[in-house]
Design a protein around this motif. Structure first.
Motif, PDB file in Angstrom:
ATOM      1  N   GLN A  54       0.663  -1.198   0.097  1.00 53.93           N
ATOM      2  CA  GLN A  54      -0.145   0.064   0.014  1.00 53.93           C
ATOM      3  C   GLN A  54       0.933   1.258  -0.090  1.00 53.93           C
ATOM      4  OE1 GLN A  54      -2.299  -1.416   3.540  1.00 53.93           O
ATOM      5  NE2 GLN A  54      -4.336  -0.632   2.220  1.00 53.93           N
ATOM      6  N   LEU A  58       0.742   4.137  -2.880  1.00 54.31           N
ATOM      7  CA  LEU A  58       0.589   5.320  -2.645  1.00 54.31           C
ATOM      8  C   LEU A  58       1.656   6.278  -3.210  1.00 54.31           C
ATOM      9  CD1 LEU A  58      -1.193   7.622  -1.197  1.00 54.31           C
ATOM     10  CD2 LEU A  58       0.098   7.166   0.936  1.00 54.31           C
ATOM     11  N   GLN A  61       1.567   6.626  -6.831  1.00 53.63           N
ATOM     12  CA  GLN A  61       0.209   7.283  -7.161  1.00 53.63           C
ATOM     13  C   GLN A  61       0.615   9.065  -7.114  1.00 53.63           C
ATOM     14  OE1 GLN A  61      -3.747   6.880  -5.441  1.00 53.63           O
ATOM     15  NE2 GLN A  61      -2.861   5.079  -4.582  1.00 53.63           N
ATOM     16  N   ARG A  62       1.354   9.165  -5.952  1.00 55.29           N
ATOM     17  CA  ARG A  62       1.723  10.442  -5.925  1.00 55.29           C
ATOM     18  C   ARG A  62       2.711  11.149  -6.951  1.00 55.29           C
ATOM     19  NH1 ARG A  62       0.698  13.047  -1.203  1.00 55.29           N
ATOM     20  NH2 ARG A  62       2.545  14.557  -1.746  1.00 55.29           N
ATOM     21  N   LYS A  65       0.828  11.596 -10.241  1.00 55.69           N
ATOM     22  CA  LYS A  65       0.136  12.686 -10.236  1.00 55.69           C
ATOM     23  C   LYS A  65       0.878  14.066 -10.668  1.00 55.69           C
ATOM     24  CE  LYS A  65      -4.159  11.288  -7.902  1.00 55.69           C
ATOM     25  NZ  LYS A  65      -5.112  11.428  -9.046  1.00 55.69           N
ATOM     26  N   GLU A  74      -3.852  14.620  -3.819  1.00 50.99           N
ATOM     27  CA  GLU A  74      -5.367  13.414  -3.966  1.00 50.99           C
ATOM     28  C   GLU A  74      -4.966  12.151  -4.082  1.00 50.99           C
ATOM     29  OE1 GLU A  74      -6.644  15.159  -7.652  1.00 50.99           O
ATOM     30  OE2 GLU A  74      -7.151  17.212  -6.908  1.00 50.99           O
ATOM     31  N   ALA A  75      -3.832  11.585  -3.978  1.00 57.69           N
ATOM     32  CA  ALA A  75      -3.658  10.316  -4.025  1.00 57.69           C
ATOM     33  C   ALA A  75      -4.006   9.658  -2.626  1.00 57.69           C
ATOM     34  CB  ALA A  75      -2.088  10.048  -4.077  1.00 57.69           C
ATOM     35  N   ARG A  76      -4.596   8.405  -2.689  1.00 59.74           N
ATOM     36  CA  ARG A  76      -4.961   7.894  -1.506  1.00 59.74           C
ATOM     37  C   ARG A  76      -4.628   6.323  -1.493  1.00 59.74           C
ATOM     38  NH1 ARG A  76      -5.752  12.290  -0.101  1.00 59.74           N
ATOM     39  NH2 ARG A  76      -7.606  13.592  -0.304  1.00 59.74           N
ATOM     40  N   VAL A  77      -4.676   6.126   0.072  1.00 58.26           N
ATOM     41  CA  VAL A  77      -4.120   4.616   0.211  1.00 58.26           C
ATOM     42  C   VAL A  77      -5.249   3.725  -0.322  1.00 58.26           C
ATOM     43  CG1 VAL A  77      -3.811   2.987   1.982  1.00 58.26           C
ATOM     44  CG2 VAL A  77      -2.922   5.340   2.215  1.00 58.26           C
ATOM     45  N   ARG A  78      -5.104   2.777  -1.000  1.00 55.32           N
ATOM     46  CA  ARG A  78      -6.215   1.834  -1.739  1.00 55.32           C
ATOM     47  C   ARG A  78      -6.058   0.490  -0.905  1.00 55.32           C
ATOM     48  NH1 ARG A  78      -5.151   3.298  -8.199  1.00 55.32           N
ATOM     49  NH2 ARG A  78      -3.039   3.298  -7.742  1.00 55.32           N
TER      50      ARG A  78
END
Length: 88
Positions: A54, A58, A61-62, A65, A74-78
């Motif tokens: 995770q 994250l 994702q960061r 973006k 706006e990145a979130r833990v999935r």
């Protein structure tokens, strides 16, 4: 301006990853010394690996973006079951 500060979210994520890697080593050392059993080690390692996945997700994702000009905040833990299905 392109440098990240030590208190940046990325730094915090990387610090957490480093801590979890150290925790993995500690678990293996505890097993080798006989202070925990194999089942306990496997359960704790599995939990660590899910959280590591995770964190890496994250961080990716960061960075993605930011690369395309979006807000990395706006990145979130999935969920771990989502992240575990990804191939590296």
């Amino acid at each position: 301006m392109g440098q990240q500060q030590n208190d940046s979210p990325e730094h915090a994520i990387l610090a957490r990853i480093s801590t979890m890697v150290a925790d993995e080593k500690t678990l293996r050392d505890l097993l080798a010394s006989g202070r925990i059993d194999g089942e306990t080690e496997q359960q704790q390692l599995a939990a660590l690996e899910r959280e590591l996945d995770q964190c890496w997700d994250l961080l990716r994702q960061r960075r993605a973006k930011a690369e395309i000009g979006e807000d990395p905040g706006e990145a979130r833990v999935r969920p771990s079951d989502t992240v575990e299905g990804y191939q590296s």
